[in-house]
Design an enzyme around this catalytic site. Structure first.
Site, PDB file in Angstrom:
ATOM      1  N   GLU A  63       8.903  15.905  15.750  1.00 48.51           N
ATOM      2  CA  GLU A  63       9.467  15.691  14.413  1.00 48.51           C
ATOM      3  C   GLU A  63       8.769  16.630  13.425  1.00 48.51           C
ATOM      4  O   GLU A  63       7.547  16.651  13.333  1.00 48.51           O
ATOM      5  CB  GLU A  63       9.212  14.231  14.000  1.00 48.51           C
ATOM      6  CG  GLU A  63       9.837  13.878  12.668  1.00 48.51           C
ATOM      7  CD  GLU A  63       9.625  12.412  12.300  1.00 48.51           C
ATOM      8  OE1 GLU A  63       8.495  11.913  12.473  1.00 48.51           O
ATOM      9  OE2 GLU A  63      10.589  11.779  11.838  1.00 48.51           O
ATOM     10  N   CYS A 112      13.454  10.136   7.811  1.00 45.53           N
ATOM     11  CA  CYS A 112      13.172   9.720   9.195  1.00 45.53           C
ATOM     12  C   CYS A 112      14.409   9.871  10.078  1.00 45.53           C
ATOM     13  O   CYS A 112      14.286  10.091  11.273  1.00 45.53           O
ATOM     14  CB  CYS A 112      12.620   8.305   9.230  1.00 45.53           C
ATOM     15  SG  CYS A 112      13.552   7.171   8.242  1.00 45.53           S
ATOM     16  N   LYS A 171       0.868  -1.187   0.000  1.00 49.05           N
ATOM     17  CA  LYS A 171       0.000   0.000   0.000  1.00 49.05           C
ATOM     18  C   LYS A 171       0.899   1.229   0.000  1.00 49.05           C
ATOM     19  O   LYS A 171       1.482   1.586   1.019  1.00 49.05           O
ATOM     20  CB  LYS A 171      -0.846  -0.073   1.251  1.00 49.05           C
ATOM     21  CG  LYS A 171      -1.989   0.814   1.560  1.00 49.05           C
ATOM     22  CD  LYS A 171      -2.249   2.079   0.915  1.00 49.05           C
ATOM     23  CE  LYS A 171      -2.367   3.188   1.909  1.00 49.05           C
ATOM     24  NZ  LYS A 171      -1.827   4.439   1.427  1.00 49.05           N
ATOM     25  N   GLU A 229       8.438   1.511  11.805  1.00 44.09           N
ATOM     26  CA  GLU A 229       9.574   2.439  11.709  1.00 44.09           C
ATOM     27  C   GLU A 229       8.964   3.830  11.682  1.00 44.09           C
ATOM     28  O   GLU A 229       8.300   4.199  10.720  1.00 44.09           O
ATOM     29  CB  GLU A 229      10.379   2.124  10.434  1.00 44.09           C
ATOM     30  CG  GLU A 229      11.772   2.712  10.472  1.00 44.09           C
ATOM     31  CD  GLU A 229      11.797   4.155  10.063  1.00 44.09           C
ATOM     32  OE1 GLU A 229      11.619   5.030  10.957  1.00 44.09           O
ATOM     33  OE2 GLU A 229      11.984   4.410   8.874  1.00 44.09           O
TER      34      GLU A 229
HETATM   35  P1  NAD Z   1       1.234   8.540   7.771  1.00 47.85           P
HETATM   36  O1  NAD Z   1       1.788   7.722   8.849  1.00 47.85           O
HETATM   37  O2  NAD Z   1      -0.195   8.956   7.891  1.00 47.85           O
HETATM   38  O3  NAD Z   1       1.372   7.774   6.360  1.00 47.85           O
HETATM   39  C1  NAD Z   1       2.260   6.715   6.113  1.00 47.85           C
HETATM   40  C2  NAD Z   1       1.507   5.581   5.418  1.00 47.85           C
HETATM   41  O4  NAD Z   1       0.470   5.118   6.285  1.00 47.85           O
HETATM   42  C3  NAD Z   1       0.803   5.989   4.122  1.00 47.85           C
HETATM   43  O5  NAD Z   1       0.859   4.931   3.198  1.00 47.85           O
HETATM   44  C4  NAD Z   1      -0.621   6.206   4.570  1.00 47.85           C
HETATM   45  O6  NAD Z   1      -1.558   6.055   3.520  1.00 47.85           O
HETATM   46  C5  NAD Z   1      -0.772   5.106   5.599  1.00 47.85           C
HETATM   47  N1  NAD Z   1      -1.846   5.348   6.571  1.00 47.85           N
HETATM   48  C6  NAD Z   1      -2.281   6.533   7.061  1.00 47.85           C
HETATM   49  N2  NAD Z   1      -3.295   6.335   7.930  1.00 47.85           N
HETATM   50  C7  NAD Z   1      -3.509   5.000   7.994  1.00 47.85           C
HETATM   51  C8  NAD Z   1      -4.408   4.169   8.714  1.00 47.85           C
HETATM   52  N3  NAD Z   1      -5.329   4.685   9.542  1.00 47.85           N
HETATM   53  N4  NAD Z   1      -4.331   2.844   8.551  1.00 47.85           N
HETATM   54  C9  NAD Z   1      -3.422   2.288   7.735  1.00 47.85           C
HETATM   55  N5  NAD Z   1      -2.550   3.025   7.000  1.00 47.85           N
HETATM   56  C10 NAD Z   1      -2.592   4.364   7.137  1.00 47.85           C
HETATM   57  O7  NAD Z   1       2.126   9.798   7.577  1.00 47.85           O
HETATM   58  P2  NAD Z   1       1.725  11.194   6.858  1.00 47.85           P
HETATM   59  O8  NAD Z   1       0.433  11.714   7.384  1.00 47.85           O
HETATM   60  O9  NAD Z   1       1.838  11.035   5.408  1.00 47.85           O
HETATM   61  O10 NAD Z   1       2.890  12.106   7.379  1.00 47.85           O
HETATM   62  C11 NAD Z   1       2.759  12.649   8.670  1.00 47.85           C
HETATM   63  C12 NAD Z   1       4.031  12.581   9.430  1.00 47.85           C
HETATM   64  O11 NAD Z   1       4.510  11.238   9.454  1.00 47.85           O
HETATM   65  C13 NAD Z   1       5.198  13.336   8.851  1.00 47.85           C
HETATM   66  O12 NAD Z   1       5.144  14.674   9.154  1.00 47.85           O
HETATM   67  C14 NAD Z   1       6.351  12.634   9.499  1.00 47.85           C
HETATM   68  O13 NAD Z   1       6.560  13.156  10.780  1.00 47.85           O
HETATM   69  C15 NAD Z   1       5.903  11.224   9.601  1.00 47.85           C
HETATM   70  N6  NAD Z   1       6.488  10.373   8.543  1.00 47.85           N
HETATM   71  C16 NAD Z   1       7.501   9.565   8.903  1.00 47.85           C
HETATM   72  C17 NAD Z   1       8.098   8.774   7.941  1.00 47.85           C
HETATM   73  C18 NAD Z   1       9.251   7.885   8.299  1.00 47.85           C
HETATM   74  O14 NAD Z   1      10.049   7.585   7.439  1.00 47.85           O
HETATM   75  N7  NAD Z   1       9.338   7.412   9.522  1.00 47.85           N
HETATM   76  C19 NAD Z   1       7.688   8.826   6.619  1.00 47.85           C
HETATM   77  C20 NAD Z   1       6.614   9.652   6.282  1.00 47.85           C
HETATM   78  C21 NAD Z   1       6.024  10.432   7.271  1.00 47.85           C
END
Ligand code: NAD
Length: 495
Positions: free
Chosen positions: A398, A299, A188, A264
């Site tokens: 972060e 990250c 996904k 992660e």
């Molecule tokens: P997120 O955690 O919402 O998204 C990451 C993934 O999770 C995406 O594929 C998203 O579609 C999926 N996702 C979101 N909600 C979900 C749910 N309820 N159930 C299952 N899957 C779900 O992150 P974001 O909103 O895109 O970004 C927000 C913050 O996340 C950023 O500001 C950053 O701090 C952090 N982030 C961290 C990493 C990392 O490498 N650790 C990467 C991206 C974002």
């Protein structure tokens, strides 16, 4: 042969928009799509299938059927290797396309997509292809009339939920070891960056991966991702993303089938520069690139700089000089080193953190504003705040954007105490010429990755993952193979 510029190449490039389910490229069953926006200029570049619960169910059922009939799991190691190596070759063949899709979708400079994201993803595929027959079981100490051994068996169906900062690379960190162990995968991608994952699904079919073994379901996190994580027939969710989503995934696991979860979740990583730093210029490069690479959307971003008070002014001048070379530019221009943030939302998040840092008394040393607004894209200047206090928001949360906060210290204990003063524990680094300080520091820093006299200086051979609220489970290295397997103990009574 004429080499097209990225912008000309784009004119003839077909953008993938259909899900990959059971070996076919398909629309969502409902016909729903979502707008895929390029942060480069804020325009909608294509419509992508918005998979819903019914599509996820179909993908999971197809992955399950593939796993149970053994069409991939039961192939011999040599055959599995051949397919994964072929996948790597096809990615190499289409490397320029993949780089273009990645840069367009995420706003990262095409030079980075070409030099880093795509080659590292290909290397990951090859590394796990090479590693897959080097996973050994154990023979236990048994009485003479018994033979006891333990073997690694694939878990079954893996749901891989990946973020938008390194979409192809993060997908490959999960897909390659999961496939190498014989699992089936439902991938996904993040809604901000579905293109390279969809292309990967197509290439895997071309490489000869049997139908159903790798499905790709684009869609919204709260819909597609949630359906995958709540599925009763998914054995594990492998996730990279935010803390709040990580918590939800554990909740979904508890509410459904207690599927395994690996997380992660990013960090607030400190880089400590002692006055006896062996190379201040190299440290300044690492301090600036460590936080501003990929627009800070990393990250392991070195978002806290802890510098010994006696060298602070000199060192900060060097860091600023490096950061000034990072001028926001069009991601598709091969000369650009600093591109757009992934979305308007992410840009506004960074600008909000900047406003908060101002209001809490941080001293702005450079940047702090939106850039290239005329382009319609989402750009933020590399930004540095000095005089950060441990309780300031910028020292604790972060940002996932190009914002560096600077703190000073006067003793080793204070440096380590400040560094560890966070709920996160992904990465940490220190610069020193003193071997005792280096090794003692490495031992005291509470982080899954510690870099001494360098930043981000490791590769696929070393495990990657966090301590504390940065999550658990490791990507990369042979440890990642074990993550996608269960241990089975077999005891044979000899009669
Ligand atoms: P997120 O955690 O919402 O998204 C990451 C993934 O999770 C995406 O594929 C998203 O579609 C999926 N996702 C979101 N909600 C979900 C749910 N309820 N159930 C299952 N899957 C779900 O992150 P974001 O909103 O895109 O970004 C927000 C913050 O996340 C950023 O500001 C950053 O701090 C952090 N982030 C961290 C990493 C990392 O490498 N650790 C990467 C991206 C974002």
């Amino acid at each position: 042969m004429t080499v097209l510029s990225p912008i000309d190449a784009l004119k003839t490039l077909a953008l993938p928009g259909r899900a990959v389910i059971d070996g076919a490229l398909v629309e969502a069953a409902s016909g729903a799509t979502f707008h895929n926006v390029s942060p480069r200029d804020g325009t909608v570049i294509n419509l992508v299938a918005a998979c819903e619960a019914a599509d996820v169910e179909r993908a999971v059922a197809s992955a399950r059927a593939a796993f149970e009939d053994g069409r991939w799991r039961d192939q011999g190691p040599r055959d599995k290797k051949r397919v994964l190596f072929r996948l790597a070759e096809l990615m190499e063949r289409d490397a320029e396309q993949l780089a273009l899709l990645e840069s367009l979708d995420t706003g990262k400079p095409i030079r980075d997509a070409r030099a880093v994201d795509v080659p590292l993803a290909i290397n990951t595929a090859r590394w796990y292809a090479e590693a897959l027959d080097k996973v050994y079981g154990e023979v236990g100490a048994s009485p003479v009339d018994r033979l006891s051994y333990a073997v690694h068996e694939p878990l079954g169906v893996i749901g891989a939920i990946v973020p938008w900062n390194f979409p192809l690379h993060m997908a490959m960190w999960k897909v390659a070891p999961a496939l190498a162990m014989g699992n089936s995968v439902v991938l996904k991608p993040a809604e901000q960056s579905p293109l390279t994952a969809l292309k990967l699904g197509e290439l895997a079919l071309e490489a000869g991966l049997p139908a159903g073994v790798l499905n790709v379901v684009p869609g919204l996190g709260g819909v597609t991702g949630q359906a995958l994580a709540l599925s009763m027939d998914v054995d594990m969710i492998a996730f990279t993303g935010s803390g709040p989503t990580g918590r939800r995934l554990m909740e979904y696991s508890a509410r459904s089938n207690l599927k395994r979860v690996s997380l992660e979740l990013g960090g607030k990583s400190p880089q400590i520069v002692f006055a006896d730093c062996p190379d201040l210029e190299a440290a300044a490069q690492a301090a600036a690139w460590g936080v501003f690479y990929n627009q800070g959307e990393v990250c392991t971003a070195a978002s806290r700089l802890l510098v010994e008070a006696s060298i602070k002014d000199d060192f900060l001048n060097r860091v600023i000089a490096v950061a000034r070379t990072m001028v926001p530019g069009d991601p598709l221009d091969p000369a650009t080193v600093f591109g757009a943030m992934v979305s308007e939302r992410q840009m506004n998040t960074a600008l909000d953190y900047i406003a908060t840092a101002h209001s809490q008394g941080g001293r702005l040393l450079m940047g702090g504003r939106r850039a290239r607004q005329d382009s319609g894209g989402f750009y933020v200047e590399p930004t540095i705040f000095d005089r950060l206090e441990p309780d300031h928001t910028l020292a604790r949360e972060e940002v996932f954007g190009p914002v560096l906060g600077v703190q000073t210290f006067t003793s080793d204990d204070e440096a380590i105490q400040l560094a560890n003063d966070t709920v996160y524990g992904l990465a940490a680094g220190l610069w020193t010429s003193d071997i005792n300080r280096a090794f003692k520091g490495a031992r005291s820093l509470k982080a899954g990755l510690v870099w001494i006299n360098g930043w981000d200086a490791c590769d696929i051979t070393m495990p990657f993952g966090g301590f504390k609220q940065s999550g658990f489970g490791r990507d990369r290295s042979l440890h990642a193979l074990h993550k996608y397997a269960d241990l089975k103990s077999v005891s044979v009574t000899l009669r």
